[in-house]
Scaffold this active site. Structure first.
Site, short mmCIF file in Angstrom:
data_model
loop_
_atom_site.label_atom_id
_atom_site.label_comp_id
_atom_site.label_asym_id
_atom_site.label_seq_id
_atom_site.Cartn_x
_atom_site.Cartn_y
_atom_site.Cartn_z
CG ASP A 149 46.65 29.96 41.63
OD1 ASP A 149 47.69 30.03 41.04
OD2 ASP A 149 46.64 30.33 42.89
CG ASP A 186 48.41 38.19 39.73
OD1 ASP A 186 47.42 38.90 39.58
OD2 ASP A 186 48.75 37.13 40.36
CG ASN A 192 50.96 33.98 39.40
OD1 ASN A 192 51.47 32.94 39.56
ND2 ASN A 192 50.57 35.00 39.96
CG ASP A 249 46.20 36.50 35.92
OD1 ASP A 249 47.47 36.63 36.24
OD2 ASP A 249 45.27 36.12 36.11
#
Length: 260
Positions: free
Chosen positions: A251, A150, A12, A222
Site C-alpha cells: 500500500d 514510514d 514500506n 514516507d
C-alpha cells in the site's frame, strides 16, 4: 570530474515474503544505492539476503514474525549497525541504523498510533520523543545523516488528499504528531521532498479500501530527511508511484532522495 549521485530510498513493502518479486524488479529498474525497508514481517532466519546479494545488495536487518521488521540494503557494506533506540526498551523491531560510505542512515518504522487518545497513540508520542533524544546524539556523531522511513505522519495539509478529514484531531495528522515530527526536524533535518517540491497532492500511501489508489485518496507519510550537512548535496527527491500499480502491491510507494 563529477562523482555519481547517491540514490537513497525508503519503502514500506508490507511483507517482504509477498513483495520480494516487486522489490527485485524495482531494484533493477530504479537502481538505488541504499534502501531502507519497513514492515518486512520476517524473522531474521527467513530474510532473503542471498537473493538480494545476487542483485548486488548487502543487507542488515532486524525482524520478527508477522509484524514490523526493518532492513537496510546497500551496494557498499554497512558498518556500525544499531538495532532499536538506545535506552528505550521496545520488543518491536522498528529501528535500524548503519553507516554506509560517508553517510549515516537511520531507518524508522514509526508507530501508527491507532487513534488519537488511545494507548498506542501515547506510545507513539513516547517513541518519537525517544527517537528525538537519540537523533540529537547521532547528528553530533554523524553530521552526514539521512533519516528515512514510514513516519506514519503527514507533515502538513499539502500531504493529505482531504484536509477536512485528515485534520488536527485525526491519527497521522494530529497536532501532537506533527509537532513531534517538527521537533525532529528542528534538530537540523530537512524533508528532502519539500526542498524540491512545494506542491500538494503527491502521496506515498493509499489505503487498500475504497479504491483509494485509483481515486488518488492518499497521504505522504514516507519521508527522507537529510541533515544540514547534506542539504546542499540534495539534488533531487520524489516518490515512485509505479510499484503501487503492480499486481498485489504494497500500500506504500518508494520515496527517494538523490545526493550529488
Amino acid at each position: 570530474m563529477t562523482s555519481t549521485p547517491t540514490k537513497i530510498a525508503s519503502w514500506n513493502v508490507n511483507s517482504l515474503n509477498v513483495r520480494l518479486p516487486h522489490l527485485q524488479q524495482w531494484l533493477g529498474d530504479a537502481g538505488p544505492d541504499i534502501v531502507g525497508l519497513q514492515e518486512t514481517k520476517l524473522e531474521d532466519a527467513r530474510f532473503p539476503d542471498a537473493a538480494l546479494a545476487e542483485l548486488g545488495y548487502r543487507s542488515v536487518f532486524a525482524g520478527q514474525k508477522t509484524y514490523n521488521g526493518v532492513a537496510i540494503l546497500s551496494r557498499m557494506p554497512a558498518a556500525d549497525v544499531q538495532v532499536g533506540i538506545p535506552g528505550f526498551h521496545d520488543e518491536q523491531k522498528r529501528v535500524i541504523a548503519a553507516t554506509v560510505g560517508d553517510l549515516r542512515v537511520v531507518n524508522l518504522y514509526v508507530v501508527n498510533g491507532q487513534d488519537v487518545g488511545a494507548e498506542k497513540y501515547a506510545y507513539k508520542l513516547r517513541w518519537l520523543e525517544a527517537v528525538h533524544g537519540w537523533l540529537e546524539n547521532e547528528l553530533r556523531a554523524h553530521p552526514r545523516l539521512v533519516v528515512l522511513g514510514d513516519f506514519n505522519i503527514a507533515p502538513d495539509e499539502r500531504d493529505v488528499h482531504d484536509p477536512s478529514v485528515w485534520n488536527e484531531h485525526h491519527i497521522l495528522t494530529s497536532t501532537a504528531e506533527r509537532e513531534a515530527l517538527a521537533k525532529l526536524c528542528s534538530l537540523g533535518l530537512h524533508d528532502a521532498y519539500r526542498l524540491h517540491h512545494d506542491e500538494g497532492g503527491v502521496f506515498s500511501w493509499w489505503d487498500y479500501r475504497q479504491a483509494a489508489f485509483r481515486r488518488d485518496m492518499g497521504l505522504r507519510i514516507d519521508l527522507t530527511l537529510v541533515s544540514d550537512a547534506l542539504r546542499e548535496r540534495c539534488s533531487g527527491a520524489g516518490i515512485d508511484r509505479e510499484p503501487r500499480t503492480w499486481d498485489r502491491p504494497s500500500d506504500h510507494a518508494p520515496a527517494w532522495v538523490e545526493l550529488g
